[in-house]
Design a protein around this motif. Structure first.
Motif, PDB file in Angstrom:
ATOM      1  N   ILE A   5       0.844  -1.191   0.000  1.00 17.64           N
ATOM      2  CA  ILE A   5       0.000   0.000   0.000  1.00 17.64           C
ATOM      3  C   ILE A   5       0.878   1.240   0.000  1.00 17.64           C
ATOM      4  CG2 ILE A   5      -1.676   1.326   1.375  1.00 17.64           C
ATOM      5  CD1 ILE A   5      -2.660  -1.396   2.490  1.00 17.64           C
ATOM      6  N   TYR A   6       0.468   2.255  -0.752  1.00 19.22           N
ATOM      7  CA  TYR A   6       1.095   3.579  -0.715  1.00 19.22           C
ATOM      8  C   TYR A   6       0.115   4.584  -0.116  1.00 19.22           C
ATOM      9  CZ  TYR A   6       4.677   2.028  -4.107  1.00 19.22           C
ATOM     10  OH  TYR A   6       5.708   1.367  -4.741  1.00 19.22           O
ATOM     11  N   ILE A   7       0.653   5.520   0.660  1.00 18.47           N
ATOM     12  CA  ILE A   7      -0.108   6.695   1.075  1.00 18.47           C
ATOM     13  C   ILE A   7       0.753   7.917   0.767  1.00 18.47           C
ATOM     14  CG2 ILE A   7      -1.264   5.411   2.915  1.00 18.47           C
ATOM     15  CD1 ILE A   7       0.459   7.023   4.924  1.00 18.47           C
ATOM     16  N   VAL A   8       0.108   9.078   0.635  1.00 19.62           N
ATOM     17  CA  VAL A   8       0.810  10.359   0.536  1.00 19.62           C
ATOM     18  C   VAL A   8       0.415  11.180   1.749  1.00 19.62           C
ATOM     19  CG1 VAL A   8       1.057  12.513  -0.746  1.00 19.62           C
ATOM     20  CG2 VAL A   8       0.937  10.349  -1.986  1.00 19.62           C
ATOM     21  N   ALA A   9       1.392  11.702   2.487  1.00 21.21           N
ATOM     22  CA  ALA A   9       1.050  12.420   3.712  1.00 21.21           C
ATOM     23  C   ALA A   9       2.191  13.330   4.148  1.00 21.21           C
ATOM     24  CB  ALA A   9       0.714  11.433   4.837  1.00 21.21           C
ATOM     25  N   ILE A  36       4.716   8.116   0.844  1.00 20.11           N
ATOM     26  CA  ILE A  36       5.246   9.054  -0.144  1.00 20.11           C
ATOM     27  C   ILE A  36       5.107  10.447   0.457  1.00 20.11           C
ATOM     28  CG2 ILE A  36       5.000  10.005  -2.466  1.00 20.11           C
ATOM     29  CD1 ILE A  36       3.634   7.335  -3.258  1.00 20.11           C
ATOM     30  N   PRO A  37       6.188  11.123   0.813  1.00 16.41           N
ATOM     31  CA  PRO A  37       6.069  12.437   1.440  1.00 16.41           C
ATOM     32  C   PRO A  37       5.364  13.441   0.523  1.00 16.41           C
ATOM     33  CG  PRO A  37       8.292  11.571   1.721  1.00 16.41           C
ATOM     34  CD  PRO A  37       7.601  10.683   0.723  1.00 16.41           C
ATOM     35  N   ASN A  54       5.400   0.005  11.299  1.00 14.69           N
ATOM     36  CA  ASN A  54       6.436  -0.411  10.366  1.00 14.69           C
ATOM     37  C   ASN A  54       6.231   0.163   8.962  1.00 14.69           C
ATOM     38  OD1 ASN A  54       8.838  -1.770   9.688  1.00 14.69           O
ATOM     39  ND2 ASN A  54       7.710  -3.550   8.921  1.00 14.69           N
ATOM     40  N   VAL A  55       5.765   1.397   8.886  1.00 15.21           N
ATOM     41  CA  VAL A  55       5.606   2.072   7.599  1.00 15.21           C
ATOM     42  C   VAL A  55       6.973   2.565   7.137  1.00 15.21           C
ATOM     43  CG1 VAL A  55       4.569   4.049   6.405  1.00 15.21           C
ATOM     44  CG2 VAL A  55       3.230   2.736   8.085  1.00 15.21           C
ATOM     45  N   GLN A  56       7.296   2.319   5.870  1.00 10.28           N
ATOM     46  CA  GLN A  56       8.585   2.713   5.306  1.00 10.28           C
ATOM     47  C   GLN A  56       8.422   3.966   4.443  1.00 10.28           C
ATOM     48  OE1 GLN A  56      11.353   0.780   6.263  1.00 10.28           O
ATOM     49  NE2 GLN A  56       9.728  -0.097   7.544  1.00 10.28           N
ATOM     50  N   ILE A  57       9.474   4.752   4.362  1.00  7.44           N
ATOM     51  CA  ILE A  57       9.473   5.910   3.471  1.00  7.44           C
ATOM     52  C   ILE A  57       9.743   5.445   2.046  1.00  7.44           C
ATOM     53  CG2 ILE A  57      10.613   8.107   2.935  1.00  7.44           C
ATOM     54  CD1 ILE A  57      11.341   8.321   5.893  1.00  7.44           C
ATOM     55  N   PHE A  58       9.067   6.059   1.078  1.00  4.67           N
ATOM     56  CA  PHE A  58       9.327   5.764  -0.335  1.00  4.67           C
ATOM     57  C   PHE A  58      10.834   5.808  -0.554  1.00  4.67           C
ATOM     58  CE2 PHE A  58       9.631   6.857  -4.865  1.00  4.67           C
ATOM     59  CZ  PHE A  58       8.725   5.956  -5.410  1.00  4.67           C
ATOM     60  N   ARG A  87       2.136  13.723  -6.643  1.00  8.74           N
ATOM     61  CA  ARG A  87       3.185  12.792  -6.231  1.00  8.74           C
ATOM     62  C   ARG A  87       2.682  11.351  -6.116  1.00  8.74           C
ATOM     63  NH1 ARG A  87       7.515  15.167  -1.905  1.00  8.74           N
ATOM     64  NH2 ARG A  87       8.445  16.743  -3.270  1.00  8.74           N
ATOM     65  N   LYS A  88       1.388  11.169  -5.947  1.00  9.28           N
ATOM     66  CA  LYS A  88       0.865   9.805  -5.858  1.00  9.28           C
ATOM     67  C   LYS A  88       1.140   9.015  -7.140  1.00  9.28           C
ATOM     68  CE  LYS A  88      -3.397  11.043  -5.047  1.00  9.28           C
ATOM     69  NZ  LYS A  88      -4.871  11.024  -4.803  1.00  9.28           N
ATOM     70  N   LEU A  89       1.374   9.716  -8.247  1.00 12.67           N
ATOM     71  CA  LEU A  89       1.612   9.025  -9.516  1.00 12.67           C
ATOM     72  C   LEU A  89       2.919   8.235  -9.511  1.00 12.67           C
ATOM     73  CD1 LEU A  89       0.493  11.763 -12.095  1.00 12.67           C
ATOM     74  CD2 LEU A  89      -0.870   9.940 -11.056  1.00 12.67           C
ATOM     75  N   VAL A  90       3.831   8.539  -8.587  1.00  9.73           N
ATOM     76  CA  VAL A  90       5.089   7.775  -8.552  1.00  9.73           C
ATOM     77  C   VAL A  90       4.861   6.349  -8.067  1.00  9.73           C
ATOM     78  CG1 VAL A  90       6.438   9.876  -8.168  1.00  9.73           C
ATOM     79  CG2 VAL A  90       5.798   8.447  -6.205  1.00  9.73           C
ATOM     80  N   ALA A  91       3.636   6.039  -7.631  1.00  9.63           N
ATOM     81  CA  ALA A  91       3.333   4.661  -7.218  1.00  9.63           C
ATOM     82  C   ALA A  91       3.648   3.666  -8.333  1.00  9.63           C
ATOM     83  CB  ALA A  91       1.868   4.550  -6.808  1.00  9.63           C
ATOM     84  N   TRP A  92       3.515   4.087  -9.576  1.00  7.91           N
ATOM     85  CA  TRP A  92       3.807   3.183 -10.704  1.00  7.91           C
ATOM     86  C   TRP A  92       5.300   2.899 -10.855  1.00  7.91           C
ATOM     87  CZ3 TRP A  92      -0.835   6.012 -11.899  1.00  7.91           C
ATOM     88  CH2 TRP A  92      -1.918   5.189 -12.245  1.00  7.91           C
ATOM     89  N   PHE A  93       6.135   3.655 -10.155  1.00  7.48           N
ATOM     90  CA  PHE A  93       7.586   3.533 -10.352  1.00  7.48           C
ATOM     91  C   PHE A  93       8.308   3.253  -9.031  1.00  7.48           C
ATOM     92  CE2 PHE A  93       5.630   6.822 -13.048  1.00  7.48           C
ATOM     93  CZ  PHE A  93       5.613   6.108 -14.244  1.00  7.48           C
TER      94      PHE A  93
END
Length: 303
Positions: A5-9, A36-37, A54-58, A87-93
């Protein structure tokens, strides 16, 4: 194969992010989650979410910054209300082969990453009734239908940009930039009247580049709703039901997250799932004193 899962925050949405992650981990303690900051103001939140869940930074912040700079180069300054939402679009990469993106004004009621199983058949998954409710509002202008930019079948697949899933490699970076440049040259295609930012652009990208799409609410008999503005949901224990159907998640899209918001008590349950809820303090405004009351009080003080 990496799934997650990705979040932007950032710090501004810390309370919502904690509530969301509390709900995710309540039903799924193991799924990978990446932050994703939204901007540079995220370190305290990142540390909290890492410690709790245990959330990791992009992992590729250099690429994230390059992508953000590219957005600034492609779009005129007044085109996007909040450019960093893109910035959420970087989820594809990113590092995940199959991923679910979730906005922070959401809480979930199940092991939500199970919807990634649909990616074995489809390239893009969403799960909302935007197409049946608001239609093209907050996405495309009427011109898109008039000029047949998309077919009616494609327009029936428009979606809310706060909850969706896809696969790494479905869109190449070159194709992404090409579609973003197309968007920048056709402001007239989009409905930004409600100050949305990423939603119109994301819909344009997905409808143009991912032919195999599936909206989970279009299953036979229909799926449950998810918008917190719907007043008919019934709470049973710590979840909501749409009739007999249990909601998969609840999204406060366009609704300020503050006391008095719909289903606020349920949000508070998940927000304070792992810590004591703070005692609410009453803020009573002092009574305004009229001019004549001040004269009377001054006279009393003399005697």
């Amino acid at each position: 194969m990496a799934r997650g899962i990705y979040i932007v925050a950032n710090e501004k949405v810390s309370e919502n992010a904690i509530a969301l992650l509390n709900s995710i981990r309540y039903y799924d303690p193991d799924i990978s989650v990446y932050l994703i900051p939204f901007n540079d103001n995220y370190q305290n939140l990142a540390a909290t979410l890492n410690r709790l869940h245990n959330v990791q930074i992009f992992p590729d912040l250099d690429f994230l910054n390059q992508f953000t700079q590219k957005i600034a180069e492609i779009f005129e300054r007044d085109f996007l209300a909040l450019p960093n939402k893109m910035r959420k679009l970087v989820a594809w990469f990113g590092p995940l082969d199959e991923f679910l993106y979730i906005d922070t004004d959401i809480i979930v009621f199940e092991k939500i990453a199970k919807i990634l199983d649909y990616l074995s058949e489809y390239g893009f998954i969403c799960n909302d009734y935007h197409h049946a409710g608001r239609g093209l509002q907050d996405i495309f202008s009427p011109l898109v239908r008039e000029e047949k930019i998309f077919t009616e079948a494609q327009l029936s697949d428009v979606f809310n940009s706060g909850f969706w899933a896809s696969k790494k490699g479905t869109i190449t970076l070159e194709r992404m930039y090409e579609l973003l440049r197309e968007c920048s040259q056709h402001r007239e295609y989009f409905d930004f009247s409600s100050q949305v930012t990423d939603q119109p652009i994301l819909n344009y990208i997905v409808l143009n580049s991912i032919p195999k799409r599936f909206n989970l609410v279009k299953i036979p008999g229909g799926g449950p709703g998810s918008w917190a503005g719907s007043k008919h949901f019934q709470q049973k224990d710590i979840v909501l039901y749409d009739g007999e159907k249990k909601l998969q998640y609840l999204h406060w899209a366009g609704i300020p997250m503050k006391p008095g918001a719909p289903y606020r008590g349920l949000w508070e349950y998940y927000r304070y799932l792992n810590e004591p809820k703070p005692t609410e303090t009453s803020t009573v405004e002092p009574k305004k004193i009229t001019f004549w009351q001040r004269i009377i009080n001054k006279t009393k003080s003399l005697f």
